[in-house]
Enzyme design. Structure first.
Site, short mmCIF file in Angstrom:
data_model
loop_
_atom_site.label_atom_id
_atom_site.label_comp_id
_atom_site.label_asym_id
_atom_site.label_seq_id
_atom_site.Cartn_x
_atom_site.Cartn_y
_atom_site.Cartn_z
N THR A 190 -14.02 -5.10 -23.53
CA THR A 190 -13.92 -4.65 -22.15
C THR A 190 -15.32 -4.50 -21.59
O THR A 190 -16.24 -4.09 -22.29
CB THR A 190 -13.17 -3.31 -22.03
OG1 THR A 190 -13.91 -2.30 -22.72
CG2 THR A 190 -11.76 -3.39 -22.58
N CYS A 191 -15.49 -4.82 -20.33
CA CYS A 191 -16.77 -4.62 -19.66
C CYS A 191 -17.01 -3.11 -19.59
O CYS A 191 -16.19 -2.36 -19.03
CB CYS A 191 -16.75 -5.22 -18.26
SG CYS A 191 -18.22 -4.82 -17.30
N VAL A 192 -18.11 -2.66 -20.15
CA VAL A 192 -18.36 -1.22 -20.25
C VAL A 192 -18.46 -0.56 -18.88
O VAL A 192 -17.90 0.52 -18.66
CB VAL A 192 -19.58 -0.92 -21.14
CG1 VAL A 192 -20.87 -1.43 -20.53
CG2 VAL A 192 -19.68 0.56 -21.46
#
Length: 130
Positions: free
Chosen positions: A79-81
């Site tokens: 997941t994109c942080v």
């Protein structure tokens, strides 16, 4: 010819069909002998990695399906942080860093920046966005 795919999912697990379509594509690609090296969840797609997702008994458990895909076929789920933090999907590391009492990132998912996606794009034969 065996191809290596990277998938980018920008839609949540529930509310639209796109994340499920991405999952079905991944399964079909693997069944056809191709490799799905990474699924990168971006924007609302990070909600696919929320540990607190509990579908109704008669609904498909998409988060659980992603987890099984990762375990069974060695697919990285990232997941994109930045997008995840904005939506409350928080890893153990981010929870500690921000002084939060618990993480909300599902098992078998990790968090990375857009650099992780860029690196994966360099080695992929095909990139599919859902």
């Amino acid at each position: 010819m065996k191809l290596q795919y990277v998938l980018v999912v920008t839609e949540p697990a529930y509310g639209t069909q796109m994340a499920r379509t991405a999952y079905q594509f991944a399964c079909a690609a693997i069944e056809a002998g191709h490799q799905v090296s990474k699924v990168f969840f971006y924007q609302d797609g990070v909600l696919n990695g929320a540990a607190s997702t509990v579908p109704a008994n008669d609904e498909f458990d998409l988060v659980g399906a992603w987890q099984a895909l990762a375990r069974d076929h060695h697919v990285e789920l990232e997941t994109c942080v930045a997008a995840a933090l904005r939506r409350g999907v928080i890893s153990d590391q981010e929870a500690a860093q921000h002084g939060l009492s618990q993480s909300t990132l599902a098992t078998d998912f990790s968090q990375a920046g857009l650099g992780g996606l860029a690196e994966a794009l360099l080695t992929a034969d095909r990139v599919m966005q859902f």
